[in-house]
Design a protein around this motif. Sequence first.
Motif, PDB file in Angstrom:
ATOM      1  N   THR A 133     -22.769 -22.327  18.939  1.00 15.93           N
ATOM      2  CA  THR A 133     -22.004 -21.824  17.808  1.00 15.93           C
ATOM      3  C   THR A 133     -21.344 -22.998  17.093  1.00 15.93           C
ATOM      4  N   THR A 134     -20.707 -22.709  15.983  1.00 13.21           N
ATOM      5  CA  THR A 134     -20.003 -23.768  15.249  1.00 13.21           C
ATOM      6  C   THR A 134     -18.787 -24.259  16.021  1.00 13.21           C
ATOM      7  N   ARG A 135     -18.400 -23.516  17.075  1.00 20.04           N
ATOM      8  CA  ARG A 135     -17.271 -23.936  17.910  1.00 20.04           C
ATOM      9  C   ARG A 135     -17.740 -24.503  19.247  1.00 20.04           C
ATOM     10  N   GLY A 136     -19.045 -24.751  19.343  1.00 18.70           N
ATOM     11  CA  GLY A 136     -19.600 -25.286  20.580  1.00 18.70           C
ATOM     12  C   GLY A 136     -20.417 -24.235  21.311  1.00 18.70           C
ATOM     13  N   TRP A 137     -20.782 -24.531  22.557  1.00 14.43           N
ATOM     14  CA  TRP A 137     -21.616 -23.627  23.346  1.00 14.43           C
ATOM     15  C   TRP A 137     -20.783 -22.461  23.885  1.00 14.43           C
ATOM     16  N   MET A 138     -21.358 -21.256  23.792  1.00  8.29           N
ATOM     17  CA  MET A 138     -20.716 -20.058  24.327  1.00  8.29           C
ATOM     18  C   MET A 138     -21.769 -19.233  25.060  1.00  8.29           C
ATOM     19  N   LYS A 139     -21.305 -18.377  25.961  1.00  5.40           N
ATOM     20  CA  LYS A 139     -22.212 -17.424  26.593  1.00  5.40           C
ATOM     21  C   LYS A 139     -22.445 -16.256  25.636  1.00  5.40           C
ATOM     22  N   HIS A 140     -23.672 -15.724  25.679  1.00  2.46           N
ATOM     23  CA  HIS A 140     -24.027 -14.632  24.771  1.00  2.46           C
ATOM     24  C   HIS A 140     -23.063 -13.452  24.921  1.00  2.46           C
ATOM     25  N   GLY A 141     -22.645 -13.164  26.146  1.00  3.91           N
ATOM     26  CA  GLY A 141     -21.748 -12.044  26.382  1.00  3.91           C
ATOM     27  C   GLY A 141     -20.350 -12.251  25.860  1.00  3.91           C
ATOM     28  N   VAL A 188     -23.243 -18.416  14.699  1.00  5.00           N
ATOM     29  CA  VAL A 188     -24.349 -19.011  15.438  1.00  5.00           C
ATOM     30  C   VAL A 188     -25.259 -19.688  14.423  1.00  5.00           C
ATOM     31  N   PHE A 189     -26.431 -20.142  14.856  1.00  2.00           N
ATOM     32  CA  PHE A 189     -27.296 -20.883  13.940  1.00  2.00           C
ATOM     33  C   PHE A 189     -28.627 -20.162  13.732  1.00  2.00           C
ATOM     34  N   SER A 190     -29.077 -20.159  12.474  1.00  2.00           N
ATOM     35  CA  SER A 190     -30.379 -19.590  12.135  1.00  2.00           C
ATOM     36  C   SER A 190     -31.452 -20.642  12.376  1.00  2.00           C
ATOM     37  N   PRO A 191     -32.740 -20.262  12.346  1.00  2.00           N
ATOM     38  CA  PRO A 191     -33.807 -21.235  12.582  1.00  2.00           C
ATOM     39  C   PRO A 191     -33.854 -22.386  11.585  1.00  2.00           C
ATOM     40  N   ASP A 192     -33.236 -22.210  10.385  1.00  2.00           N
ATOM     41  CA  ASP A 192     -33.230 -23.313   9.426  1.00  2.00           C
ATOM     42  C   ASP A 192     -32.031 -24.239   9.608  1.00  2.00           C
ATOM     43  N   GLY A 193     -31.227 -23.994  10.661  1.00  2.00           N
ATOM     44  CA  GLY A 193     -30.119 -24.872  10.983  1.00  2.00           C
ATOM     45  C   GLY A 193     -28.806 -24.503  10.341  1.00  2.00           C
ATOM     46  N   ASN A 194     -28.777 -23.459   9.542  1.00  2.00           N
ATOM     47  CA  ASN A 194     -27.549 -23.052   8.866  1.00  2.00           C
ATOM     48  C   ASN A 194     -26.778 -22.052   9.719  1.00  2.00           C
ATOM     49  N   PRO A 195     -25.430 -22.125   9.665  1.00  3.76           N
ATOM     50  CA  PRO A 195     -24.633 -21.160  10.424  1.00  3.76           C
ATOM     51  C   PRO A 195     -24.735 -19.762   9.818  1.00  3.76           C
ATOM     52  N   VAL A 196     -24.819 -18.733  10.672  1.00  2.67           N
ATOM     53  CA  VAL A 196     -24.833 -17.336  10.237  1.00  2.67           C
ATOM     54  C   VAL A 196     -23.828 -16.580  11.095  1.00  2.67           C
ATOM     55  N   LYS A 197     -23.134 -15.624  10.481  1.00  2.00           N
ATOM     56  CA  LYS A 197     -22.088 -14.895  11.185  1.00  2.00           C
ATOM     57  C   LYS A 197     -22.647 -13.764  12.029  1.00  2.00           C
ATOM     58  N   LYS A 218     -25.959 -31.570  21.875  1.00  3.41           N
ATOM     59  CA  LYS A 218     -25.668 -31.258  20.489  1.00  3.41           C
ATOM     60  C   LYS A 218     -26.974 -30.946  19.765  1.00  3.41           C
ATOM     61  N   MET A 219     -26.874 -30.109  18.739  1.00  5.29           N
ATOM     62  CA  MET A 219     -28.067 -29.730  18.003  1.00  5.29           C
ATOM     63  C   MET A 219     -28.560 -30.894  17.162  1.00  5.29           C
ATOM     64  N   CYS A 220     -29.853 -31.134  17.226  1.00  6.11           N
ATOM     65  CA  CYS A 220     -30.445 -32.179  16.399  1.00  6.11           C
ATOM     66  C   CYS A 220     -31.757 -31.661  15.815  1.00  6.11           C
ATOM     67  N   GLU A 221     -32.063 -32.059  14.613  1.00  8.07           N
ATOM     68  CA  GLU A 221     -33.284 -31.615  13.955  1.00  8.07           C
ATOM     69  C   GLU A 221     -34.456 -32.476  14.404  1.00  8.07           C
ATOM     70  N   LEU A 222     -35.538 -31.832  14.786  1.00  9.95           N
ATOM     71  CA  LEU A 222     -36.731 -32.553  15.203  1.00  9.95           C
ATOM     72  C   LEU A 222     -37.416 -33.187  14.000  1.00  9.95           C
ATOM     73  N   LYS A 223     -37.949 -34.379  14.172  1.00 10.57           N
ATOM     74  CA  LYS A 223     -38.652 -35.040  13.076  1.00 10.57           C
ATOM     75  C   LYS A 223     -39.874 -34.235  12.647  1.00 10.57           C
ATOM     76  N   LYS A 224     -40.506 -33.603  13.618  1.00  9.09           N
ATOM     77  CA  LYS A 224     -41.671 -32.784  13.329  1.00  9.09           C
ATOM     78  C   LYS A 224     -41.570 -31.496  14.146  1.00  9.09           C
ATOM     79  N   PRO A 225     -41.659 -30.335  13.476  1.00 10.35           N
ATOM     80  CA  PRO A 225     -41.586 -29.072  14.222  1.00 10.35           C
ATOM     81  C   PRO A 225     -42.633 -29.023  15.333  1.00 10.35           C
ATOM     82  N   ARG A 226     -42.273 -28.450  16.475  1.00  8.15           N
ATOM     83  CA  ARG A 226     -43.215 -28.382  17.580  1.00  8.15           C
ATOM     84  C   ARG A 226     -43.404 -26.939  18.041  1.00  8.15           C
TER      85      ARG A 226
END
Length: 752
Positions: free
Chosen positions: A190-198, A206-215, A297-305
Amino acid sequence: MGAFSCEDTGKKKSKKVKNGNKTVLPGFENWNDRLPECVVLCEAVAAYGTDSLSVAKDYFDALRGFAQDNSAESYEEELAYMVAKGKEFFDVVNRMLARSASAKTSAAPEWYELKRKVCLLLAPHSFDHYMQYVEWNREPARKFWVPRRSVLMGLCNDLQDLEEHKIKFLGVSMPPRVGKLLSDDTPILTTRGWMKHGDLRVGDEVFSPDGNPVKVTHVFPKGHANIRVWFSLGRGYTHIDCNENHEWVVFKGRERKPRIVTTKKLMEDFANFDPDKARFKTLYYIVQRFDTNNAWKMCELKKPRRLKFAGFERIEPVQGNCISVEGGVYLAGDRLIPTHNSTICIFFLTWHMGRHPDDASAMGGHSDTLVNGFYGELNAVLDPGGEYLWHDVFPHAQIESRSAKYLQINLNHPKRFPTMTCRSAEGTWTGAIDISRDGILYVDDLVKDLEESLSPSRLDAKYNIYLNQMKDRMKDGALQLMVGTRWNVMDPLGRVREQYRDNPEYRFTVIPALDANGESNFQYEYGVGFSTEYYRDMKASIDDCTWCAKYQGAPYIRQGLVFPPDSLLRYNGVLPGGSPERIIAACDVAWGGEDYLSMPIVYVYGDGSMYCVDVVFSNANKVFTQPEVVGKLLIHRPHQVQFEANNGGTEYAQAIDEMLRAKGCSLNISTRRAPGNASKLSRIIQYAPDIAKIHFLDFDHSTPEYRSFIEWLCSFVSLGKNVHDDAPDSLAQLMDLATGNWGIVAVQKRVF
C-alpha cells in the motif's frame, strides 16, 4: 400460452386475438392485406400441436423462413410475428425437454437440440435469449444470466425497450458484484507500506497493474481461502492463497489479449492440459510489470515478464476476505501479482454491437482503469476462440480491428468512428468520438466515490463533462444507458432524473439489495447470489451512507442531514401504559406520480412523550389512497386531523369526511394552506427539534410503507435540493398542529 400448449396432446387450434370479427396475429394488428404465405403455413403447422417432436421440427423450419428479405413489404410484421411466436414456442420446447428428460425418453437429446436452435433463432432479436445462447457452452454455475434470470428479468425488459427505441434513456442503480477472496495473511503493498490483506480498510490505497495507487472502496465480510496458487519465478516459486471463485487477469497460450478466469477454471484447464500435445508450452500466465527489490520496495521492471502458473493445491481453509478497488484490478502478494475484481456486465453492449456493427457507440467512466477493464471484458465476449458464442449469433459481424492503445473495437469495415470506443471522463471526446443515430452512449459510474460526491464543485464538473463532452457527441436518435452508485441527489444520474421526471421516454430502474420486507433481492440459483443474511451483515458492517448508496440505490448525504437515522428515537411497538391524552394526524396531500401522500398519526401522552404509531405514505392515486386514509383514521380515531389545503387538499379532505360519516364516524377535520418552498424548508427546520422527540417504530416492528416513510425522512437535507420532502413536511405540519392552542377539560369538585 397462446398458440402452443403442452398440457394435452393431439390437435390444437391456434389461439388468436379477436378484433371485432377479424382475427389478429402478432405483428399484423394493423395489416389489412392478405396474410403472407409464410404466416399461413406457420399457423397451419401449429394447429397440429407442437408438443409432438416431428411437428415441432416442422414448425421451427417454418419460423426460420421468416423475415429473410428485409426489403419485403411485410418484413417488420413478419419479424414481429416470428419473435412473438418464437418466444412462445421456446417455452413449449423447454417444457417438453423437461418432461422428456424427467421420463428419460430417447427424444430428450432432440428436444435439447431443438431448444438450442430456437434460442439461436431468437438471440439476434431478444436480449433474454441472446444471453441464454451466448453462454450456452458454459457450466451452469459459471453462467451469468441463467441463475440471475428470474431476479433481473425486469431489467432485461428495460434494456430490450431501450434497444427498440421505446425509451431513449435508461438509468440503473443496483448493488455491486462482490469481489473475490484472498487469505487474510496475503501481503499487499500500500502507499503506507506492506499490510496484510485482512487488515485492509476502506480508503487504503493499493496499487494497480500500471503502478498507480487505487483506493479500496469496500471490504467484504470474512470467508475462507482453500486453494494455494503457485507461480514460477524462473529460479524459484511464490504463491497466493485464495478461494476457487477468485478471478485473475491472465493471458492464454499465444493470445495477445487478456481474459478474466476464475481459480476453479484455471485448475480444470490445467488438469486437462498436455504441453507435449499442445501448440504452446505455457497454458496461462500473468504479465508482471512491477516487482519488489531487496529492500522490499516496488520497482518497475525494465521489461515486462511472464509469471507462469505452476500448480494448485488444496489447503486447510484459512480465514480471508475480499475487497473492491477502483477499476477492479490490484497487485497482491510479495511479488506484486495482478488480481481482479469483476463488476461490469457487458452483455447488452455486445448484443447492441452485433445488431449495429456499422454504427458507432461509446462507453465512458470515471477513470482509465475502469474503462480499460471494460474494454478487456468486451474483447472476452467477442473473442472467436473464447467460451462465448457471440459469433454464432452474429455471423455477419466480423472484428475488423482492435486497438488496446485507444480502447477501440471496430466491426466489419474500416470507418472513421469505430463500433465501440471506451474513454474515461478525463479523456478526449470532442472530435475523437461520435455516437451514431442507432448507436448508444453507455456511462458507468461517473462519480468515483463518496468523497467526490460530497464536493459540489466536483459534482458540477462531472455533470458538465457528461453534458459537454459525452452527450454532446450523440447524434439525434442515439440512446443512453447510465449506470451508477447514487451517492448524491445532485449527481449526474440524479440531475437527469429530476430534469426528465415526467418524460415517459426516460426510465429509471433501482433494484435494492434488500426489499421492503428486508429480504434479499438477489437470491440466485446455483448458490451464486447473495442471501438475506449476507446483506444484513453487510448493512451492520458499514456506515449508513455507503449502505444506502451502494446497496439500496438511494442517494444519501452525510453533510446537511436534518434527521440522521441514528438520531431518531425508536421503539418496539409497545406503547406506554394508559391511554394517550391526545391523538393527532396531519396529511400532506398528493395525487400520485412522483409525489407521495404522507399522513403520520401520533399518540401524545401526559408526560409529553410522542409515538408515531402509523403512517400512510403512498404515491398511488386517490382511488387507492382515500380508502387507506379512511381505514387508518377509523382504526386510531384521532382527536384532530389536519389536511394541507394546497393542490386540491380541501377537496380531498371533504371526500374523506364524507366517507367517514358514511361509516358512522365523525372526526374533527381541518385544512390549512402550506407555505411555499422556501418557507416550507424553514418550517421543517423550525420544527426539527420537536420532530426529533417523536418515537418511531423500529425496523422489525414496522411495515414496508412505514419504513419507506422513515427512509425519506432521513434523506432530507438542509443543503442542496430535496427530491422528496413529503415525509418531513407532513411531520412539520403535525407538530404545528400539536403546538397550537389546545387544552384538557376535567370535571372537578366545587371548591366553595
